[in-house]
Design a protein around this motif. Sequence first.
Motif, PDB file in Angstrom:
ATOM      1  N   HIS A 271      63.716 -27.620  -7.651  1.00  0.00           N
ATOM      2  CA  HIS A 271      63.736 -27.388  -6.198  1.00  0.00           C
ATOM      3  C   HIS A 271      63.738 -28.716  -5.429  1.00  0.00           C
ATOM      4  N   ARG A 272      62.924 -29.646  -5.895  1.00  0.00           N
ATOM      5  CA  ARG A 272      62.845 -30.928  -5.184  1.00  0.00           C
ATOM      6  C   ARG A 272      64.141 -31.709  -5.293  1.00  0.00           C
ATOM      7  N   THR A 340      53.057 -36.730  -6.701  1.00  0.00           N
ATOM      8  CA  THR A 340      52.678 -36.206  -8.018  1.00  0.00           C
ATOM      9  C   THR A 340      52.306 -34.738  -7.843  1.00  0.00           C
ATOM     10  N   ARG A 344      47.029 -34.030  -5.856  1.00  0.00           N
ATOM     11  CA  ARG A 344      47.260 -34.583  -4.515  1.00  0.00           C
ATOM     12  C   ARG A 344      46.595 -35.937  -4.304  1.00  0.00           C
ATOM     13  N   CYS A 347      49.269 -39.139  -4.748  1.00  0.00           N
ATOM     14  CA  CYS A 347      50.498 -39.056  -3.968  1.00  0.00           C
ATOM     15  C   CYS A 347      50.502 -40.161  -2.924  1.00  0.00           C
ATOM     16  N   PHE A 349      53.155 -40.401  -1.149  1.00  0.00           N
ATOM     17  CA  PHE A 349      53.717 -39.553  -0.083  1.00  0.00           C
ATOM     18  C   PHE A 349      53.593 -38.107  -0.525  1.00  0.00           C
ATOM     19  N   PHE A 350      53.508 -37.183   0.432  1.00  0.00           N
ATOM     20  CA  PHE A 350      53.514 -35.750   0.116  1.00  0.00           C
ATOM     21  C   PHE A 350      54.929 -35.248   0.249  1.00  0.00           C
ATOM     22  N   PRO A 352      57.279 -32.762   1.536  1.00  0.00           N
ATOM     23  CA  PRO A 352      57.058 -31.773   2.594  1.00  0.00           C
ATOM     24  C   PRO A 352      57.846 -30.483   2.370  1.00  0.00           C
ATOM     25  N   VAL A 354      60.554 -28.462   3.950  1.00  0.00           N
ATOM     26  CA  VAL A 354      61.542 -28.880   4.955  1.00  0.00           C
ATOM     27  C   VAL A 354      62.342 -27.687   5.453  1.00  0.00           C
ATOM     28  N   LEU A 364      56.994 -30.582   6.861  1.00  0.00           N
ATOM     29  CA  LEU A 364      55.638 -30.118   7.127  1.00  0.00           C
ATOM     30  C   LEU A 364      54.747 -30.348   5.912  1.00  0.00           C
ATOM     31  N   VAL A 365      53.584 -30.928   6.130  1.00  0.00           N
ATOM     32  CA  VAL A 365      52.563 -30.996   5.077  1.00  0.00           C
ATOM     33  C   VAL A 365      51.213 -30.650   5.687  1.00  0.00           C
ATOM     34  N   HIS A 371      48.320 -25.523   0.344  1.00  0.00           N
ATOM     35  CA  HIS A 371      49.784 -25.515   0.226  1.00  0.00           C
ATOM     36  C   HIS A 371      50.367 -24.181   0.651  1.00  0.00           C
ATOM     37  N   LYS A 372      49.569 -23.124   0.482  1.00  0.00           N
ATOM     38  CA  LYS A 372      50.058 -21.799   0.887  1.00  0.00           C
ATOM     39  C   LYS A 372      50.248 -21.760   2.400  1.00  0.00           C
ATOM     40  N   ALA A 375      53.428 -23.491   3.267  1.00  0.00           N
ATOM     41  CA  ALA A 375      54.611 -22.664   2.974  1.00  0.00           C
ATOM     42  C   ALA A 375      54.764 -21.580   4.042  1.00  0.00           C
ATOM     43  N   ALA A 378      55.867 -23.060   7.318  1.00  0.00           N
ATOM     44  CA  ALA A 378      57.272 -23.496   7.214  1.00  0.00           C
ATOM     45  C   ALA A 378      58.202 -22.297   7.383  1.00  0.00           C
TER      46      ALA A 378
HETATM   47  C1  LIG Z   1      55.131 -28.172   0.884  1.00  0.00           C
HETATM   48  C2  LIG Z   1      55.515 -27.961  -0.555  1.00  0.00           C
HETATM   49  C3  LIG Z   1      56.834 -28.682  -0.780  1.00  0.00           C
HETATM   50  C4  LIG Z   1      57.506 -28.487  -2.109  1.00  0.00           C
HETATM   51  O1  LIG Z   1      56.865 -28.236  -3.151  1.00  0.00           O
HETATM   52  O2  LIG Z   1      58.744 -28.605  -2.102  1.00  0.00           O
HETATM   53  C5  LIG Z   1      54.355 -28.470  -1.413  1.00  0.00           C
HETATM   54  N1  LIG Z   1      53.753 -27.442  -2.026  1.00  0.00           N
HETATM   55  C6  LIG Z   1      54.373 -26.251  -1.713  1.00  0.00           C
HETATM   56  C7  LIG Z   1      53.892 -24.990  -2.085  1.00  0.00           C
HETATM   57  C8  LIG Z   1      52.867 -24.701  -3.038  1.00  0.00           C
HETATM   58  N2  LIG Z   1      52.335 -25.593  -3.883  1.00  0.00           N
HETATM   59  C9  LIG Z   1      51.403 -24.952  -4.706  1.00  0.00           C
HETATM   60  C10 LIG Z   1      51.411 -23.571  -4.349  1.00  0.00           C
HETATM   61  C11 LIG Z   1      50.592 -22.501  -5.067  1.00  0.00           C
HETATM   62  C12 LIG Z   1      49.412 -22.063  -4.277  1.00  0.00           C
HETATM   63  C13 LIG Z   1      48.298 -23.058  -4.134  1.00  0.00           C
HETATM   64  O3  LIG Z   1      47.816 -23.596  -5.159  1.00  0.00           O
HETATM   65  O4  LIG Z   1      47.786 -23.252  -2.999  1.00  0.00           O
HETATM   66  C14 LIG Z   1      52.284 -23.436  -3.253  1.00  0.00           C
HETATM   67  C15 LIG Z   1      52.535 -22.193  -2.386  1.00  0.00           C
HETATM   68  C16 LIG Z   1      53.790 -21.472  -2.654  1.00  0.00           C
HETATM   69  O5  LIG Z   1      54.502 -21.767  -3.642  1.00  0.00           O
HETATM   70  O6  LIG Z   1      54.028 -20.554  -1.838  1.00  0.00           O
HETATM   71  C17 LIG Z   1      50.605 -25.541  -5.806  1.00  0.00           C
HETATM   72  C18 LIG Z   1      50.188 -26.968  -5.726  1.00  0.00           C
HETATM   73  N3  LIG Z   1      50.705 -27.957  -4.920  1.00  0.00           N
HETATM   74  C19 LIG Z   1      50.054 -29.136  -5.164  1.00  0.00           C
HETATM   75  C20 LIG Z   1      49.096 -28.920  -6.172  1.00  0.00           C
HETATM   76  C21 LIG Z   1      48.189 -29.990  -6.764  1.00  0.00           C
HETATM   77  C22 LIG Z   1      47.036 -30.392  -5.876  1.00  0.00           C
HETATM   78  O7  LIG Z   1      46.754 -29.795  -4.839  1.00  0.00           O
HETATM   79  O8  LIG Z   1      46.331 -31.332  -6.286  1.00  0.00           O
HETATM   80  C23 LIG Z   1      49.169 -27.550  -6.527  1.00  0.00           C
HETATM   81  C24 LIG Z   1      48.372 -26.796  -7.564  1.00  0.00           C
HETATM   82  C25 LIG Z   1      49.193 -26.847  -8.850  1.00  0.00           C
HETATM   83  C26 LIG Z   1      48.460 -26.437 -10.054  1.00  0.00           C
HETATM   84  O9  LIG Z   1      47.621 -25.525  -9.996  1.00  0.00           O
HETATM   85  O10 LIG Z   1      48.743 -27.058 -11.096  1.00  0.00           O
HETATM   86  C27 LIG Z   1      50.284 -30.394  -4.503  1.00  0.00           C
HETATM   87  C28 LIG Z   1      51.196 -30.658  -3.488  1.00  0.00           C
HETATM   88  N4  LIG Z   1      52.098 -29.773  -2.995  1.00  0.00           N
HETATM   89  C29 LIG Z   1      52.781 -30.352  -1.991  1.00  0.00           C
HETATM   90  C30 LIG Z   1      53.903 -29.788  -1.405  1.00  0.00           C
HETATM   91  C31 LIG Z   1      52.185 -31.662  -1.588  1.00  0.00           C
HETATM   92  C32 LIG Z   1      51.292 -31.530  -0.334  1.00  0.00           C
HETATM   93  C33 LIG Z   1      51.842 -30.773   0.854  1.00  0.00           C
HETATM   94  C34 LIG Z   1      50.797 -29.878   1.512  1.00  0.00           C
HETATM   95  O11 LIG Z   1      49.690 -29.708   1.024  1.00  0.00           O
HETATM   96  O12 LIG Z   1      51.098 -29.364   2.578  1.00  0.00           O
HETATM   97  C35 LIG Z   1      51.274 -31.981  -2.793  1.00  0.00           C
HETATM   98  C36 LIG Z   1      49.896 -32.514  -2.443  1.00  0.00           C
HETATM   99  C37 LIG Z   1      51.838 -33.074  -3.646  1.00  0.00           C
HETATM  100  C38 LIG Z   1      53.320 -33.062  -3.815  1.00  0.00           C
HETATM  101  O13 LIG Z   1      53.752 -32.326  -4.698  1.00  0.00           O
HETATM  102  O14 LIG Z   1      53.986 -33.815  -3.097  1.00  0.00           O
HETATM  103  C39 LIG Z   1      55.620 -26.468  -0.962  1.00  0.00           C
HETATM  104  C40 LIG Z   1      56.040 -25.525   0.155  1.00  0.00           C
HETATM  105  C41 LIG Z   1      57.561 -25.393   0.044  1.00  0.00           C
HETATM  106  C42 LIG Z   1      58.237 -24.606   1.096  1.00  0.00           C
HETATM  107  O15 LIG Z   1      57.803 -23.559   1.548  1.00  0.00           O
HETATM  108  O16 LIG Z   1      59.353 -25.053   1.442  1.00  0.00           O
END
Ligand SMILES: C[C@@]1(CC(=O)O)C2=NC(=C\c3[nH]c(c(CCC(=O)O)c3CC(=O)O)Cc3[nH]c(c(CC(=O)O)c3CCC(=O)O)/C=C3\N/C(=C\2)[C@@H](CCC(=O)O)[C@]3(C)CC(=O)O)/[C@H]1CCC(=O)O
Length: 391
Positions: A271-272, A340, A344, A347, A349-350, A352, A354, A364-365, A371-372, A375, A378
């Motif tokens: 996806h990224r 990463t 978190r 990182c 950078f986060f 986002p 988009v 958006l971050v 993260h939910k 999403a 967004a």
């Molecule tokens: C915005 C988005 C962009 C993208 O991914 O493209 C994004 N996460 C998204 C969704 C999402 N991610 C996760 C869930 C499951 C529910 C949950 O756990 O809550 C959902 C919800 C879902 O999927 O609906 C799991 C998750 N995410 C991270 C961790 C590790 C941690 O927190 O330490 C874990 C646990 C993993 C595990 O258990 O192993 C970490 C990061 N995720 C980030 C970005 C960065 C901070 C941005 C922020 O906090 O706003 C950051 C810090 C680092 C980074 O990756 O840059 C994208 C929305 C995309 C969209 O809608 O377009």
Amino acid sequence: MKTVIFSGTSEGRTLCEQLSRAGQEAVACVATEYGKQVMPALPGIRVHTGRMDAAQMADFLRGVETAVDATHPYAVEVSQNIRQACQQAGCRYLRLLRPKTHVEGAVHVPDARAAADYLAQTEGAVLLTVGSKELHCFTAVPDYAERLWPRVLPAEASMQICKTLGFPAAHLILMQGPFSEELNCALIHMSGAKWLVTKDTGEAGGLPEKLAAAKKCGCRVILIDRPQEDGLTPEQVRQLLLPEPPMRFPLFVDLTGRRCLVVGCGKIGAHRAEVLLRYGAEVIVVAPEGEAPAGAVHHRRAFEPNDLDGVFLVTAATDRRDINHEIYTLCVQRNVFVSTADNREECTFFFPAVRTGANLSVGLVSDGSDHKKTARAARAIGQVLKEESRT
Ligand SMILES: C[C@@]1(CC(=O)O)C2=NC(=C\c3[nH]c(c(CCC(=O)O)c3CC(=O)O)Cc3[nH]c(c(CC(=O)O)c3CCC(=O)O)/C=C3\N/C(=C\2)[C@@H](CCC(=O)O)[C@]3(C)CC(=O)O)/[C@H]1CCC(=O)O
Ligand SMILES: NC(=O)c1ccc[n+]([C@@H]2O[C@H](COP(=O)([O-])OP(=O)(O)OC[C@H]3O[C@@H](n4cnc5c(N)ncnc54)[C@H](O)[C@@H]3O)[C@@H](O)[C@H]2O)c1
């Protein structure tokens, strides 16, 4: 000193890393030389080695603001001592608890005695991975000397306990971890175990490797639950000790022709890569498995450090904590932006969420904690942009 952390666990170590990164000073107390060895040298963190009783702890804690008890979840006595010492020294006590594990299909029991009672009603060999201290409970199992295979540390004291309890030498597995899934499998095969007994020691205690091996070998799991205890999650402790970091600055950077590296190509990496391509980047994907989106160059192999040569930004999205951590460390050394996906804290950078439309680009971050929510918001913003482009 403001903060003392009773550590010796991976949670304690992580907290020390967070405090150090935030520029705070603290003392990390570990009981053994081994505990000291696994504590990396961290700026601002002094390590105190040696077992203390409650009175010595109280002395040590005089003038300290907060003591964090991040000791092992089964070290009940140490926790009692720390709590008592805090009361005497007038120091705030925070218990940091390792998150509990719920294992689908496992038999959950409250303690070692209950595990033995349960086993008494079953048949088949048992791999006992609960250490030597509570081994005596298991002599309640009929035919224990034939059925049970205790795995204990190769220490004189543990061996003596096994002998005294009447376990035959041929059934003793004297080994020190860490134990891989493969090694656990081999021991299950060797003993012919139909059951594996373990405490809920979490990731740091090798629980995932035990569960994976049991599943693979068709061996049932008896999980001795954590002692009932009130406490705080690592996140709650972090929030109490560290000031809220400022929100992240949205940097709208031109990616056209810039080389961006995506390591790992599962759901997240793929996806990224696709998002980065949309913004005109030159995308290199490195991953043995998965399908990179059209337009990206996919190297089907494991990550190598020289993949970072000439790279503008990186996202580490493998399913391996050690690999993601290595990538993060190398990027920090080289001053390359890195996100990463599984941590978190690692990182610069986060990545986002988009959304684009109507000549608008939104990234958006959150503060990294929800993260939910990101999403969800967004999706709502996507709707706004759709409406905007109609007008
Ligand atoms: C915005 C988005 C962009 C993208 O991914 O493209 C994004 N996460 C998204 C969704 C999402 N991610 C996760 C869930 C499951 C529910 C949950 O756990 O809550 C959902 C919800 C879902 O999927 O609906 C799991 C998750 N995410 C991270 C961790 C590790 C941690 O927190 O330490 C874990 C646990 C993993 C595990 O258990 O192993 C970490 C990061 N995720 C980030 C970005 C960065 C901070 C941005 C922020 O906090 O706003 C950051 C810090 C680092 C980074 O990756 O840059 C994208 C929305 C995309 C969209 O809608 O377009
Ligand atoms: N940030 C987020 O939004 C978010 C959301 C869910 C999960 N995660 C975390 O992100 C990570 C990836 O999740 P996923 O669902 O895409 O995983 P996945 O298991 O589907 O994919 C893992 C990928 O990593 C590759 N890989 C493994 N070892 C490698 C190595 N040494 N070098 C290069 N590539 C290697 C595999 O070939 C595979 O392509 C996990 O750690 C997961 O916990 C993050």
